[in-house]
Motif scaffolding. Sequence first.
Motif: not given
Length: 294
Positions: A221-225, A82-103
């Motif tokens: 995102f190297l593997e996601i179309e 949440l702080i140090e480093p600052a929270f990022s919605y964008n980074l969190l969504d990148r992680f979520l998309v990566t995990l969703e892609d791999k089920e």
Amino acid sequence: MKGQIRKALSGFYYIEAEGQTWQTRARGNFRNRKITPLVGDQVIFESSNLTDGYLLEIQPRKNELVRPPVANVDIGVIVISLIEPAFSYNLLDRFLVTLEDKEIEPVIYLSKLDLLPDNQLAEEIRTTYEQIGYTVIATQDIDDARRQLFRLFAEGVTVFMGQSGAGKSTLLNKLVPELELATGEISESLGRGKHTTRHVELLPVAGGLVADTPGFSSIDFLEIEAGQLRHLFPEFVRASVHCKFRECMHLKEPECEVKRQVAAGEIAESRYADYQQFIEEIEKRRPVYRKKNK
């Protein structure tokens, strides 16, 4: 013999089998076949003693992650600061998309609540992502965190992932003090953490296996179309059944239910903005050309 790779370090693969750990190397033909064994792989190996074995075959994987390099993962715990480093919605969504892609089932763990003056940001994040259906853990009580996480660990292989300095190793040390994992400070000049975890290893915890992995500051995102991306936002999938067009990309199409829900505040604007950015990144991605073998 059959076993599971629990650690990879300096060209050696440490395999758990028959209640013991066997040190092995991969056969030379793995390199020729461009196969890289990963921690979490179920494998076949041969060895006459505990320190001089050979990895012969990798069993089919149900999934694999590139960053961190782990196979056959059941749950991904995203430790997001949440702080140090600052929270990022964008980074969190990148992680979520990566995990969703791999089920892989995502779990969001909000770290460093104690450094904030109040819980407003944590509650905003919790509300946004619990509405989607994600599990969000936001607690300063380590016993509460232990109860919630240990229930998950028992389900199989869990990977801790997140940006450098988010507190992954610190959290694991609090959960299981006997691990004594190395931790680091935040670099003031870079605003992110120093890498303290140097390799990937599966650690037995609470009836399952947990991976503490090196942190990093970006995800590509190297593997996601582009056409896949809309399927990796669960709230978009639910809304899309009401879109006018079956293959709606939720961008410029008329009568798009996703865009309607964003405008109505039913889908978070931050999620939709990230979706648009990710689409643009993927479409601008340079193709990877592989050299043909002569």
